[in-house]
Enzyme design. Sequence first.
Site, PDB file in Angstrom:
ATOM      1  N   TYR A  30      15.393  25.444 -12.164  1.00 13.28           N
ATOM      2  CA  TYR A  30      16.284  25.791 -13.271  1.00 13.28           C
ATOM      3  C   TYR A  30      17.390  26.736 -12.820  1.00 13.28           C
ATOM      4  CZ  TYR A  30      14.434  30.540 -13.838  1.00 13.28           C
ATOM      5  OH  TYR A  30      14.111  31.853 -13.635  1.00 13.28           O
ATOM      6  N   LYS A 143      14.182  28.645  -7.154  1.00 12.66           N
ATOM      7  CA  LYS A 143      14.227  29.012  -8.577  1.00 12.66           C
ATOM      8  C   LYS A 143      13.417  27.973  -9.352  1.00 12.66           C
ATOM      9  CE  LYS A 143      17.482  31.077 -11.842  1.00 12.66           C
ATOM     10  NZ  LYS A 143      16.728  32.290 -12.089  1.00 12.66           N
ATOM     11  N   GLU A 175      11.646  42.543  -5.345  1.00  9.39           N
ATOM     12  CA  GLU A 175      12.715  42.373  -6.336  1.00  9.39           C
ATOM     13  C   GLU A 175      12.177  42.723  -7.706  1.00  9.39           C
ATOM     14  OE1 GLU A 175      13.932  38.233  -6.683  1.00  9.39           O
ATOM     15  OE2 GLU A 175      11.889  37.539  -6.415  1.00  9.39           O
ATOM     16  N   LEU A 199      14.318  35.812  -4.716  1.00  7.72           N
ATOM     17  CA  LEU A 199      15.368  34.862  -5.083  1.00  7.72           C
ATOM     18  C   LEU A 199      16.693  35.502  -4.673  1.00  7.72           C
ATOM     19  CD1 LEU A 199      15.942  32.193  -6.720  1.00  7.72           C
ATOM     20  CD2 LEU A 199      16.716  33.728  -8.517  1.00  7.72           C
TER      21      LEU A 199
HETATM   22  N1  PMP Z   1      15.100  37.410  -8.935  1.00  6.96           N
HETATM   23  C1  PMP Z   1      14.433  36.738  -9.882  1.00  6.96           C
HETATM   24  C2  PMP Z   1      12.957  36.566  -9.745  1.00  6.96           C
HETATM   25  C3  PMP Z   1      15.112  36.232 -10.995  1.00  6.96           C
HETATM   26  O1  PMP Z   1      14.457  35.544 -11.944  1.00  6.96           O
HETATM   27  C4  PMP Z   1      16.503  36.464 -11.117  1.00  6.96           C
HETATM   28  C5  PMP Z   1      17.245  35.981 -12.321  1.00  6.96           C
HETATM   29  N2  PMP Z   1      17.571  34.641 -12.198  1.00  6.96           N
HETATM   30  C6  PMP Z   1      17.159  37.164 -10.099  1.00  6.96           C
HETATM   31  C7  PMP Z   1      16.421  37.628  -9.019  1.00  6.96           C
HETATM   32  C8  PMP Z   1      18.641  37.422 -10.170  1.00  6.96           C
HETATM   33  O2  PMP Z   1      19.359  36.253  -9.910  1.00  6.96           O
HETATM   34  P1  PMP Z   1      20.811  36.010 -10.529  1.00  6.96           P
HETATM   35  O3  PMP Z   1      21.647  37.173 -10.153  1.00  6.96           O
HETATM   36  O4  PMP Z   1      21.262  34.754  -9.894  1.00  6.96           O
HETATM   37  O5  PMP Z   1      20.634  35.894 -12.006  1.00  6.96           O
END
Ligand code: PMP
Length: 282
Positions: A30, A143, A175, A199
């Site tokens: 997603y 993701k 994270e 991620l």
């Molecule tokens: N880490 C995780 C586990 C997340 O779910 C997200 C949010 N999508 C992020 C980091 C941050 O990613 P982004 O800046 O692309 O939203």
Amino acid sequence: MILYNGQFVEREEVSIDIEDRGYQFGDGVYEVIRVYQGQCFAMKEHLDRLERSSKEIKLDCPISRMKLEDNINQLIKKDRLTNGIVYLQITRGAAKRTHQFPEHAKSVLTAYTSEMERPLANLQNGINTKLVDDFRWLRCDIKSLNLLGNVLAKQEAQENQCYEAILHRQGTVTEGSSSNVFIVKNGKLYTHPANNFILNGITRQYVLRFAKEEHFEVIENTFSTEELLKADEVFITSTTSEISPVVKIDDQIIGEGRPGIVTAALQKKFEEEINKLVSHVS
Ligand code: PMP
């Protein structure tokens, strides 16, 4: 409206099969794309990541990239969305339930929009967070729809009146439950390297670029929970949280208990980026 494999369908009319593998196994990927003033922020980067995630789980996108981009823009227009998000997912489709990939399932892409205001209070005042054990699988770079580890961590944070859970593996900060984590120490930025433990957030990548432009040194290296608690500044980044300062972790106040100057400088750069996007409108 719901975007369903290239068609626009009323929400009440969409039917998702009970044996869709997204529903039964979380077998899919997603993205969440931010929309400011009707404009997609970082669409290219999100669709690049979607392609990468799909490839990593050997999943085909049912429509072409060009068509998908066009469909997303149409969806925003049809829904008259100004500020919010586009949620987009691809599952491996419906088939008789077996763990291994079914031979004849057709992947299913769905997307819809949701209104969401910017998190202005958090950006200004900062957020409280809780340290939580990271017991997720070892492909956090994908993701994937499998978010149970993230869901349980976020729930634990919320039950402790915290906005976000900061995850660690045996004392190494990875994270947030739905964000990336940065610390600032003696003017230098530190964040976990983009490997299988995190991620690689799109907002994270913007912050790395902003830091370079502002001549802040960035070290993409692991740091410990101890270093986290002793940091001068801490912030999280994500599509929906943007650059949110962390002012408290468990019972520990961070820095002076309010957003720090490096964080503020990066927030300013982010603001400029949004302004660039929306100034093209009208
Ligand atoms: N880490 C995780 C586990 C997340 O779910 C997200 C949010 N999508 C992020 C980091 C941050 O990613 P982004 O800046 O692309 O939203």
